[in-house]
Design a protein around this motif. Sequence first.
Motif, mmCIF file in Angstrom:
data_model
loop_
_atom_site.group_PDB
_atom_site.id
_atom_site.type_symbol
_atom_site.label_atom_id
_atom_site.label_comp_id
_atom_site.label_asym_id
_atom_site.label_seq_id
_atom_site.Cartn_x
_atom_site.Cartn_y
_atom_site.Cartn_z
ATOM 1 N N PHE A 176 -7.828 0.456 8.219
ATOM 2 C CA PHE A 176 -8.214 0.638 6.820
ATOM 3 C C PHE A 176 -9.421 1.547 6.796
ATOM 4 O O PHE A 176 -10.365 1.361 7.547
ATOM 5 N N CYS A 177 -9.390 2.523 5.985
ATOM 6 C CA CYS A 177 -10.435 3.538 5.815
ATOM 7 C C CYS A 177 -10.347 4.651 6.852
ATOM 8 O O CYS A 177 -10.515 5.807 6.514
ATOM 9 N N SER A 178 -10.079 4.332 8.106
ATOM 10 C CA SER A 178 -10.084 5.379 9.125
ATOM 11 C C SER A 178 -8.847 6.265 9.053
ATOM 12 O O SER A 178 -8.918 7.441 9.372
ATOM 13 N N SER A 179 -7.715 5.728 8.639
ATOM 14 C CA SER A 179 -6.530 6.572 8.545
ATOM 15 C C SER A 179 -5.755 6.395 7.250
ATOM 16 O O SER A 179 -4.959 7.254 6.896
ATOM 17 N N HIS A 180 -5.952 5.295 6.534
ATOM 18 C CA HIS A 180 -5.253 5.114 5.261
ATOM 19 C C HIS A 180 -5.892 4.009 4.423
ATOM 20 O O HIS A 180 -6.659 3.205 4.928
ATOM 21 N N CYS A 181 -5.545 4.041 3.147
ATOM 22 C CA CYS A 181 -6.057 3.061 2.184
ATOM 23 C C CYS A 181 -4.988 2.054 1.811
ATOM 24 O O CYS A 181 -5.284 1.027 1.197
ATOM 25 N N ALA A 182 -3.753 2.371 2.152
ATOM 26 C CA ALA A 182 -2.602 1.521 1.836
ATOM 27 C C ALA A 182 -1.422 2.016 2.670
ATOM 28 O O ALA A 182 -1.467 3.107 3.226
ATOM 29 N N PHE A 183 -0.388 1.212 2.772
ATOM 30 C CA PHE A 183 0.845 1.676 3.408
ATOM 31 C C PHE A 183 2.019 0.848 2.909
ATOM 32 O O PHE A 183 1.854 -0.199 2.299
ATOM 33 N N HIS A 184 3.221 1.375 3.149
ATOM 34 C CA HIS A 184 4.423 0.630 2.814
ATOM 35 C C HIS A 184 5.322 0.579 4.040
ATOM 36 O O HIS A 184 5.265 1.432 4.910
ATOM 37 N N GLY A 185 6.104 -0.467 4.122
ATOM 38 C CA GLY A 185 7.012 -0.662 5.243
ATOM 39 C C GLY A 185 8.251 -1.399 4.771
ATOM 40 O O GLY A 185 8.417 -1.676 3.580
ATOM 41 N N SER A 186 9.119 -1.728 5.716
ATOM 42 C CA SER A 186 10.374 -2.362 5.332
ATOM 43 C C SER A 186 10.951 -3.211 6.445
ATOM 44 O O SER A 186 10.564 -3.094 7.600
ATOM 45 N N ASP A 187 11.869 -4.051 6.045
ATOM 46 C CA ASP A 187 12.716 -4.808 6.959
ATOM 47 C C ASP A 187 14.133 -4.426 6.571
ATOM 48 O O ASP A 187 14.707 -4.983 5.642
ATOM 49 N N GLN A 188 14.682 -3.427 7.272
ATOM 50 C CA GLN A 188 16.001 -2.918 6.897
ATOM 51 C C GLN A 188 17.076 -3.990 6.986
ATOM 52 O O GLN A 188 17.986 -4.013 6.166
ATOM 53 N N SER A 189 16.992 -4.888 7.963
ATOM 54 C CA SER A 189 18.028 -5.917 8.099
ATOM 55 C C SER A 189 18.039 -6.852 6.891
ATOM 56 O O SER A 189 19.091 -7.324 6.479
ATOM 57 N N ALA A 190 16.878 -7.104 6.305
ATOM 58 C CA ALA A 190 16.800 -7.973 5.124
ATOM 59 C C ALA A 190 16.922 -7.175 3.825
ATOM 60 O O ALA A 190 17.094 -7.762 2.756
ATOM 61 N N ILE A 234 -4.751 3.191 -7.951
ATOM 62 C CA ILE A 234 -4.331 4.531 -7.517
ATOM 63 C C ILE A 234 -3.478 4.437 -6.249
ATOM 64 O O ILE A 234 -2.409 5.043 -6.140
ATOM 65 N N ASN A 235 -3.943 3.648 -5.276
ATOM 66 C CA ASN A 235 -3.213 3.531 -4.013
ATOM 67 C C ASN A 235 -1.901 2.778 -4.185
ATOM 68 O O ASN A 235 -0.900 3.118 -3.546
ATOM 69 N N LEU A 236 -1.868 1.778 -5.046
ATOM 70 C CA LEU A 236 -0.625 1.059 -5.329
ATOM 71 C C LEU A 236 0.397 1.994 -5.963
ATOM 72 O O LEU A 236 1.572 1.995 -5.576
ATOM 73 N N ALA A 237 -0.027 2.826 -6.907
ATOM 74 C CA ALA A 237 0.888 3.785 -7.535
ATOM 75 C C ALA A 237 1.464 4.746 -6.500
ATOM 76 O O ALA A 237 2.668 5.041 -6.511
ATOM 77 N N SER A 238 0.632 5.214 -5.581
ATOM 78 C CA SER A 238 1.106 6.112 -4.521
ATOM 79 C C SER A 238 2.141 5.424 -3.642
ATOM 80 O O SER A 238 3.185 5.991 -3.306
ATOM 81 N N MET A 239 1.860 4.177 -3.269
ATOM 82 C CA MET A 239 2.777 3.442 -2.394
ATOM 83 C C MET A 239 4.073 3.059 -3.116
ATOM 84 O O MET A 239 5.142 3.048 -2.504
ATOM 85 N N LEU A 240 4.007 2.772 -4.400
ATOM 86 C CA LEU A 240 5.233 2.497 -5.162
ATOM 87 C C LEU A 240 6.134 3.726 -5.174
ATOM 88 O O LEU A 240 7.346 3.614 -4.988
ATOM 89 N N ALA A 241 5.535 4.894 -5.370
ATOM 90 C CA ALA A 241 6.319 6.134 -5.350
ATOM 91 C C ALA A 241 6.969 6.341 -3.987
ATOM 92 O O ALA A 241 8.150 6.687 -3.890
ATOM 93 N N GLY A 242 6.213 6.102 -2.916
ATOM 94 C CA GLY A 242 6.764 6.246 -1.570
ATOM 95 C C GLY A 242 7.830 5.206 -1.280
ATOM 96 O O GLY A 242 8.848 5.502 -0.651
ATOM 97 N N THR A 243 7.624 3.980 -1.739
ATOM 98 C CA THR A 243 8.594 2.908 -1.501
ATOM 99 C C THR A 243 9.907 3.178 -2.233
ATOM 100 O O THR A 243 10.984 2.972 -1.682
ATOM 101 N N VAL A 244 9.820 3.657 -3.450
ATOM 102 C CA VAL A 244 11.024 3.920 -4.240
ATOM 103 C C VAL A 244 11.783 5.135 -3.718
ATOM 104 O O VAL A 244 13.011 5.126 -3.637
ATOM 105 N N SER A 245 11.062 6.181 -3.318
ATOM 106 C CA SER A 245 11.733 7.410 -2.889
ATOM 107 C C SER A 245 12.032 7.457 -1.390
ATOM 108 O O SER A 245 12.881 8.229 -0.957
ATOM 109 N N ASN A 246 11.375 6.631 -0.600
ATOM 110 C CA ASN A 246 11.572 6.636 0.846
ATOM 111 C C ASN A 246 11.391 5.217 1.403
ATOM 112 O O ASN A 246 10.532 4.972 2.251
#
Length: 180
Positions: free
Chosen positions: A32-46, A94-106
């Motif tokens: 946190f802070c050194s490389s990102h402020c938020a991130f998104h991930g997934s569990d493809q099997s679920a 701001i960071n949640l909005a960015s991650m929502l966009a990334g989660t929805v599109s990728n």
Amino acid sequence: MSQIAQIASYAGTPRGGITLVLTAEDVSVEEFCSSHCAFHGSDQSAGTTFIWVGNSESQCAGQCAWPFHKPLYGPQLPELIPPNGYVGIEGMIINLASMLAGTVSNPFGNGYFQGNQEAPMEACTACPGVYGPGAYPGYAGQLLTDSTTGASYNANGAYGRKYLLPAFFDPTMATCSTLN
């Protein structure tokens, strides 16, 4: 960071759902802070995705809550007044909005992104620091200003709430698209 995915898995999110993990200002998360402020991930099997957003109020406001806090480096223009009065929460929005966009599109790392898949530029990460027309590094762009509080914003929400949301990359126009 691996614990974030584990915590998200406890939520029992239904297939196609998104779990949000928000951390308090006194919680430290690896990188946190050194490389990102938020991130998104997934569990493809679920078939589920998760978003983690850190609270930047006390840990790295200059990096994760800009333009509501002075940046660590670059142009030192005056910081903007946050619409809700809390720098850390505005950074989280701001960071949640960015991650929502990334989660929805990728959502699973194989959707929409630019560049190399190991370091993708997603819908919002392709437009860092762009919030209004005319933005450039250190300047968020032309924004609306609340006449009562002086707060800067570009989006109106329910019950008269105001927000500052990041620009998204528009592939049809090959440019960052802002709300105003």
